[in-house]
Scaffold this active site. Sequence first.
Site, short mmCIF file in Angstrom:
data_model
loop_
_atom_site.label_atom_id
_atom_site.label_comp_id
_atom_site.label_asym_id
_atom_site.label_seq_id
_atom_site.Cartn_x
_atom_site.Cartn_y
_atom_site.Cartn_z
N ASN A 150 -44.42 16.17 -1.03
CA ASN A 150 -44.33 15.22 0.00
C ASN A 150 -45.28 13.97 -0.64
O ASN A 150 -46.27 14.21 -0.37
CB ASN A 150 -44.70 15.50 1.42
CG ASN A 150 -44.53 14.25 2.21
OD1 ASN A 150 -44.23 13.04 1.79
ND2 ASN A 150 -44.94 14.60 3.39
N TRP A 151 -44.67 13.00 -1.28
CA TRP A 151 -45.69 12.08 -1.83
C TRP A 151 -46.03 10.64 -0.77
O TRP A 151 -46.65 10.06 -1.26
CB TRP A 151 -44.84 11.24 -2.82
CG TRP A 151 -44.71 12.07 -4.28
CD1 TRP A 151 -45.26 13.22 -4.63
CD2 TRP A 151 -44.50 11.60 -5.55
NE1 TRP A 151 -45.36 13.55 -5.82
CE2 TRP A 151 -44.84 12.60 -6.64
CE3 TRP A 151 -43.73 10.37 -6.16
CZ2 TRP A 151 -44.25 12.59 -7.83
CZ3 TRP A 151 -43.36 10.46 -7.50
CH2 TRP A 151 -44.01 11.33 -8.38
N LYS A 152 -45.41 11.09 0.22
CA LYS A 152 -45.81 10.31 1.29
C LYS A 152 -45.73 8.46 0.80
O LYS A 152 -44.72 8.34 0.15
CB LYS A 152 -47.22 10.24 1.90
CG LYS A 152 -47.30 11.81 2.26
CD LYS A 152 -48.51 12.21 3.19
CE LYS A 152 -48.65 13.65 3.51
NZ LYS A 152 -49.61 13.84 4.32
N GLU A 172 -47.03 12.42 10.82
CA GLU A 172 -47.22 11.22 10.69
C GLU A 172 -46.52 10.16 11.45
O GLU A 172 -46.69 8.92 11.79
CB GLU A 172 -47.49 10.79 9.15
CG GLU A 172 -48.89 11.50 8.69
CD GLU A 172 -48.84 11.86 7.21
OE1 GLU A 172 -48.00 11.55 6.39
OE2 GLU A 172 -49.74 12.70 6.79
N GLU A 194 -46.97 22.79 10.14
CA GLU A 194 -47.90 21.80 9.58
C GLU A 194 -48.82 21.60 10.66
O GLU A 194 -48.67 20.44 11.53
CB GLU A 194 -47.37 20.56 8.97
CG GLU A 194 -46.39 20.67 7.68
CD GLU A 194 -46.48 19.32 6.95
OE1 GLU A 194 -46.70 19.62 5.73
OE2 GLU A 194 -46.43 18.29 7.23
N GLY A 203 -54.15 16.67 4.96
CA GLY A 203 -55.07 15.94 4.39
C GLY A 203 -56.86 15.93 4.65
O GLY A 203 -57.65 15.20 4.21
N SER A 233 -52.98 20.67 3.52
CA SER A 233 -54.09 20.68 2.41
C SER A 233 -53.71 22.13 1.59
O SER A 233 -54.70 22.76 1.19
CB SER A 233 -55.51 21.18 3.14
OG SER A 233 -55.76 19.72 3.91
N GLY A 286 -48.70 17.84 0.23
CA GLY A 286 -48.68 16.51 -0.05
C GLY A 286 -49.78 16.19 -0.83
O GLY A 286 -48.99 15.85 -2.08
N GLY A 287 -51.08 15.79 -0.78
CA GLY A 287 -51.96 15.01 -1.85
C GLY A 287 -51.77 15.90 -3.29
O GLY A 287 -51.72 15.32 -4.09
P1 13P Z 1 -51.56 17.28 2.34
O1 13P Z 1 -51.08 18.38 1.37
O2 13P Z 1 -52.10 16.19 1.62
O3 13P Z 1 -52.46 18.00 3.35
O4 13P Z 1 -50.28 16.88 3.36
C1 13P Z 1 -49.40 18.08 3.79
C2 13P Z 1 -48.41 17.16 4.42
O5 13P Z 1 -48.31 16.41 5.20
C3 13P Z 1 -47.11 17.51 3.87
O6 13P Z 1 -45.95 16.97 4.47
#
Ligand code: 13P
Length: 240
Positions: free
Chosen positions: A6-8, A97, A164, A170, A201, A222-223
């Site tokens: 998930n690159w957001k 989010e 999640e 994050g 995370s 995510g990150g």
């Molecule tokens: P992180 O891996 O950056 O914590 O994000 C998780 C996330 O929201 C994936 O959808």
Amino acid sequence: MIFIANWKMFGGLNSLNSINPVIKFLKIFKNKKSVKIIYCPPTTLIYPMYKRLKNTPLMVGGQNCHENHKSGAFTGSINATMLKNVGASYVIIGHSENRRNGENNSLINQKIKSAIKSGLNVIFCIGETLGERKKKLTKKILNKQITSGLKKIKNKKKILISYEPVWAIGTGLIPKINELYETISFIKNKFKDYKVLYGGSVNPKNIKDLKTIEKLDGFLIGGASQNSKKFIDIIKKTYN
Ligand code: 13P
């Protein structure tokens, strides 16, 4: 195992190069048959990414969609039919989010229905906040989110539930492994036949602990997914 990136709201056309090492890695990875990789970039990158990933086993998804699968006067919105039209096979729905910005369980249910109608698979996110966790409401909240979100939805194969915890996103924090095991077991026992992922995370260090939860079907990352080396490391270590 399923690995979703998930690159957001990160990345431009240049970022597409970062998927090349992942494509190469998957070609030679000995467990490739059991690995499914789905990239969910910002909407602007779905079509170019789809073209880059054509003829590879990797797939593309969107990060959200409007609840109406038909066209309409909704400035700034994109529906599931449009995502499908530019090459997406998945869409993330119910991410915290977006819940934070006012998406409730009933809207999420409408979005999931519209995505399925359009022929997309759904990555359905659920998770409790820190406050809810402290009040020991986790199971109650997850039960409500799943029951309402999946109301009148029959096709279990089209849905991946992704747990999640909001406080783990994050932050570098993950749940204690025994607690996570209990939560995942709760979801799997109550909502049978759904694939269940964990997100929050996930990184190359903590994957060693997370992978011990055998009931998990994969991870939503995510990150760490924006860095191909870290993303590949996570996949490799899941199988080591
Ligand atoms: P992180 O891996 O950056 O914590 O994000 C998780 C996330 O929201 C994936 O959808």
